[in-house]
Enzyme design. Structure first.
Site, PDB file in Angstrom:
ATOM      1  N   GLY A  17     -34.165  22.758 -20.295  1.00 54.48           N
ATOM      2  CA  GLY A  17     -33.830  21.663 -21.200  1.00 54.48           C
ATOM      3  C   GLY A  17     -33.242  20.439 -20.523  1.00 54.48           C
ATOM      4  O   GLY A  17     -32.518  19.669 -21.159  1.00 54.48           O
ATOM      5  N   SER A  18     -33.598  20.203 -19.253  1.00 56.01           N
ATOM      6  CA  SER A  18     -33.025  19.005 -18.613  1.00 56.01           C
ATOM      7  C   SER A  18     -33.631  17.723 -19.201  1.00 56.01           C
ATOM      8  O   SER A  18     -32.925  16.713 -19.342  1.00 56.01           O
ATOM      9  CB  SER A  18     -33.188  19.054 -17.088  1.00 56.01           C
ATOM     10  OG  SER A  18     -34.538  18.947 -16.723  1.00 56.01           O
ATOM     11  N   ASN A 112     -45.390  14.831 -25.434  1.00 56.59           N
ATOM     12  CA  ASN A 112     -45.167  15.872 -24.427  1.00 56.59           C
ATOM     13  C   ASN A 112     -44.944  15.192 -23.090  1.00 56.59           C
ATOM     14  O   ASN A 112     -45.453  14.102 -22.848  1.00 56.59           O
ATOM     15  CB  ASN A 112     -46.397  16.785 -24.331  1.00 56.59           C
ATOM     16  CG  ASN A 112     -46.206  17.904 -23.318  1.00 56.59           C
ATOM     17  OD1 ASN A 112     -45.153  18.551 -23.285  1.00 56.59           O
ATOM     18  ND2 ASN A 112     -47.189  18.127 -22.459  1.00 56.59           N
ATOM     19  N   HIS A 114     -45.399  15.892 -18.946  1.00 54.12           N
ATOM     20  CA  HIS A 114     -46.080  16.787 -17.993  1.00 54.12           C
ATOM     21  C   HIS A 114     -45.783  16.296 -16.571  1.00 54.12           C
ATOM     22  O   HIS A 114     -45.844  15.096 -16.309  1.00 54.12           O
ATOM     23  CB  HIS A 114     -47.588  16.778 -18.261  1.00 54.12           C
ATOM     24  CG  HIS A 114     -48.326  17.715 -17.374  1.00 54.12           C
ATOM     25  ND1 HIS A 114     -48.309  19.090 -17.561  1.00 54.12           N
ATOM     26  CD2 HIS A 114     -49.068  17.502 -16.268  1.00 54.12           C
ATOM     27  CE1 HIS A 114     -49.017  19.668 -16.610  1.00 54.12           C
ATOM     28  NE2 HIS A 114     -49.493  18.724 -15.812  1.00 54.12           N
ATOM     29  N   ASP A 148     -56.551  19.760 -26.724  1.00 58.97           N
ATOM     30  CA  ASP A 148     -56.731  20.222 -25.350  1.00 58.97           C
ATOM     31  C   ASP A 148     -55.407  20.109 -24.610  1.00 58.97           C
ATOM     32  O   ASP A 148     -54.714  19.091 -24.715  1.00 58.97           O
ATOM     33  CB  ASP A 148     -57.800  19.382 -24.637  1.00 58.97           C
ATOM     34  CG  ASP A 148     -59.174  19.619 -25.233  1.00 58.97           C
ATOM     35  OD1 ASP A 148     -59.368  20.698 -25.845  1.00 58.97           O
ATOM     36  OD2 ASP A 148     -60.033  18.730 -25.114  1.00 58.97           O
TER      37      ASP A 148
HETATM   38  C1  GRF Z   1     -40.649  19.652 -16.828  1.00 57.88           C
HETATM   39  O1  GRF Z   1     -41.110  19.517 -15.523  1.00 57.88           O
HETATM   40  C2  GRF Z   1     -41.681  19.172 -17.814  1.00 57.88           C
HETATM   41  O2  GRF Z   1     -42.439  18.099 -17.329  1.00 57.88           O
HETATM   42  C3  GRF Z   1     -42.546  20.384 -17.978  1.00 57.88           C
HETATM   43  O3  GRF Z   1     -41.668  21.475 -17.949  1.00 57.88           O
HETATM   44  C4  GRF Z   1     -40.490  21.117 -17.226  1.00 57.88           C
HETATM   45  C5  GRF Z   1     -39.335  21.343 -18.145  1.00 57.88           C
HETATM   46  O4  GRF Z   1     -38.102  21.174 -17.509  1.00 57.88           O
HETATM   47  N1  GRF Z   1     -43.342  20.283 -19.179  1.00 57.88           N
HETATM   48  P1  GRF Z   1     -36.767  21.060 -18.398  1.00 57.88           P
HETATM   49  O5  GRF Z   1     -36.717  22.297 -19.294  1.00 57.88           O
HETATM   50  O6  GRF Z   1     -36.852  19.803 -19.191  1.00 57.88           O
HETATM   51  O7  GRF Z   1     -35.645  21.063 -17.407  1.00 57.88           O
END
Ligand code: GRF
Length: 221
Positions: A17-18, A112, A114, A148
């Protein structure tokens, strides 16, 4: 900006959850256009659950393991989001594939993040694959969610150089640092009504000055 003018936003998490924390902290600014009023975790023991509670955000745990079907789990998610009058959903390390029904229901209302420059390196182990491909620049992407996996109109991207001694771990850490800057900026753009989706392209309003992408230039070797 008054609380009622802000876009009511929820964050979906599965782990640390950062990114969630970065969004919650950004939204503490009185001028920020989104209000984070709910965090949902599909994992009861996710570290982010504790972090969100400490930051004073309401948390609901909806454990996917207690549902027989993906459809039933996703419907419960939507019910919970709607019970809280949520307008925008931010996936932040949410490790569940969502049903077509859920994605359609939250069309252009679900974001989202990524950890790659999409459309490169969709899916898992992005940093390992970026290193293996010997690309020189990587980064992160915030996009609207479509059916997708890791596809959909791109709202914002940030790029960083890959350094000669990078490992998957160092890259992950440096990309995360920019994720924490990019996601709040992207949510700000959407929540303030400065993004329009036209022909599956996310167009940024011309008047929105903070839309400049984040870049960090390659360091000299
Ligand atoms: C992040 O790298 C995000 O891009 C990916 O999963 C990771 C989650 O990290 N989808 P956090 O839980 O937000 O620390």
């Amino acid at each position: 900006m008054t609380q009622k003018d802000k876009t009511n936003t929820a964050i979906l998490i599965s782990g640390t959850g950062s990114n969630m924390e970065a969004l919650i902290k950004a939204a503490q600014n009185p001028d920020y256009p989104a209000k984070i009023s709910l965090v949902i975790s599909n994992r009861p023991k996710a570290k982010g659950v504790e972090t969100a509670r400490k930051l004073g955000i309401k948390v609901e745990v909806i454990d996917h393991k207690s549902f027989e079907t993906r459809e039933a789990f996703d419907q419960t998610l939507t019910n919970c989001l709607e019970a809280h009058n949520i307008e925008l959903v931010c996936n932040a390390g949410f490790m569940r594939l969502l049903t077509k029904e859920f994605v359609t229901h939250w069309h252009n209302r679900q974001l989202n993040i990524h950890p790659s420059l999409l459309p490169a390196f969709k899916g898992l182990n992005t940093h390992e694959r970026a290193l293996q491909a010997d690309v020189k620049i990587t980064g992160c992407t915030v996009h609207f969610v479509r059916n997708d996996m890791d596809s959909g109109p791109i709202i914002a991207q940030a790029a960083i150089p890959i350094l000669p001694n990078d490992t998957a771990l160092t890259l992950k850490q440096r990309v995360l640092e920019v994720e924490h800057q990019l996601y709040p900026e992207a949510l700000k753009l959407v929540a303030s009504g400065n993004i329009r989706v036209v022909n599956e392209n996310a167009l940024i309003s011309k008047t929105y000055e903070a839309a400049a992408p984040l870049f960090s230039l390659p360091l000299s070797r």
